[in-house]
Design a protein around this motif. Structure first.
Motif, PDB file in Angstrom:
ATOM      1  N   ASN A  92      24.695 123.803 101.632  1.00 45.23           N
ATOM      2  CA  ASN A  92      24.352 123.285 100.310  1.00 45.23           C
ATOM      3  C   ASN A  92      23.273 122.219 100.456  1.00 45.23           C
ATOM      4  N   VAL A  93      22.107 122.486  99.880  1.00 41.38           N
ATOM      5  CA  VAL A  93      20.950 121.609 100.030  1.00 41.38           C
ATOM      6  C   VAL A  93      20.668 120.919  98.692  1.00 41.38           C
ATOM      7  N   ARG A  94      20.673 119.588  98.700  1.00 42.63           N
ATOM      8  CA  ARG A  94      20.367 118.793  97.512  1.00 42.63           C
ATOM      9  C   ARG A  94      19.080 118.009  97.732  1.00 42.63           C
ATOM     10  N   ASP A  95      18.326 117.834  96.641  1.00 39.32           N
ATOM     11  CA  ASP A  95      17.160 116.961  96.746  1.00 39.32           C
ATOM     12  C   ASP A  95      17.598 115.524  96.514  1.00 39.32           C
ATOM     13  N   VAL A 112      19.192 122.535  95.337  1.00 36.38           N
ATOM     14  CA  VAL A 112      17.963 123.323  95.279  1.00 36.38           C
ATOM     15  C   VAL A 112      18.085 124.630  96.062  1.00 36.38           C
ATOM     16  N   ALA A 113      19.093 124.732  96.909  1.00 35.47           N
ATOM     17  CA  ALA A 113      19.320 125.964  97.671  1.00 35.47           C
ATOM     18  C   ALA A 113      20.709 125.920  98.277  1.00 35.47           C
ATOM     19  N   ASN A 114      21.301 127.086  98.454  1.00 32.93           N
ATOM     20  CA  ASN A 114      22.599 127.165  99.138  1.00 32.93           C
ATOM     21  C   ASN A 114      22.707 128.495  99.884  1.00 32.93           C
ATOM     22  N   LEU A 126      12.836 129.385 103.160  1.00 31.71           N
ATOM     23  CA  LEU A 126      12.753 128.673 101.882  1.00 31.71           C
ATOM     24  C   LEU A 126      11.616 127.661 101.943  1.00 31.71           C
ATOM     25  N   ASN A 127      11.101 127.288 100.795  1.00 28.27           N
ATOM     26  CA  ASN A 127       9.930 126.405 100.738  1.00 28.27           C
ATOM     27  C   ASN A 127      10.362 124.956 100.593  1.00 28.27           C
TER      28      ASN A 127
END
Length: 223
Positions: free
Chosen positions: A123-126, A132-134, A173-174
């Motif tokens: 789990n990616v958070r800004d 923003v992505a998982n 992913l970017n």
């Protein structure tokens, strides 16, 4: 019920060469809560027996290596991330892994598992806290009869497979570093707007040159 002595996956097997894109220049912090590092999981082995292990503790070093292969800067966060200070700490993203494991055995007379799966979601958070992505991957590991003396073999293979797939998914992913916004000085913004409006009135002939200059001085003195 027995301990599988799972141990950690071999971090040297987490190859950066599997990534086809260049490393992201973003800085990330990863966080695994202490209660998850201490979490003991029980899943089936062979012969009706079960095995016990610590999935988050076992995978951590390999997980960091996978992140190191994708991002320029990677740090472990010792406490829950303070998203309000993430940018001040130089972090662009916060990543927290989520793991679900399962195991089983095709042999009735051997208790170690001969097949193992690791379902790993990152789990990616800004820095604002928004996910923003998982990316989710499933790693698979197997052990034949010759490897059953190594009770954690199938589990380590599954973790290594999951980590390789995770770093590939993340690299596709970017992820880009975000600039720290410059604080807006409301007083300066208001003054600029008033001066701009004043000049516009003069240019339209609604103010004389003297009137314009007088009002301009008043605005500047108010700073």
């Amino acid at each position: 019920m027995r301990s599988s002595n799972q141990d950690e996956p071999d971090a040297t097997k987490i190859y950066s060469s599997t990534i086809t894109t260049s490393k992201s220049s973003a800085n990330v912090g990863y966080y695994i809560p202490a209660e998850l590092l201490a979490l003991e999981v029980t899943t089936p082995g062979g012969g009706g027996d079960n095995v016990r292990y610590y999935p988050y503790r076992d995978i951590e070093s390999g997980y960091k290596q996978a992140l190191d292969n994708v991002f320029t800067g990677v740090v472990k966060l010792p406490s829950p991330p303070d998203l309000s200070r993430a940018k001040q700490q130089g972090l662009d993203y916060i990543i927290q892994p989520q793991i679900v494991t399962s195991s089983g055995s095709t042999g009735f007379f051997t208790w170690p598992p001969t097949n193992f799966t690791v379902d790993l979601t990152s789990n990616v958070r800004d820095s604002s806290g928004k996910i923003v992505a998982n990316p989710r991957v499933v790693g698979v590991g197997t052990a034949n009869s010759e490897r059953l003396f190594d009770h954690g073999f199938a589990g380590r293979r599954a973790m290594e497979d999951a980590l390789l797939k995770t770093q590939t998914a993340l690299s596709e992913l970017n992820f880009v570093p975000h600039e720290i916004p410059t604080p807006i000085n409301q007083a300066e913004t208001s003054t600029e707007k008033r001066l701009s409006t004043l000049l516009d009135l003069k240019d339209k002939g609604l103010l004389t040159k003297d009137e314009y200059e007088k009002k301009r001085q008043e605005i500047l003195k108010s700073l």
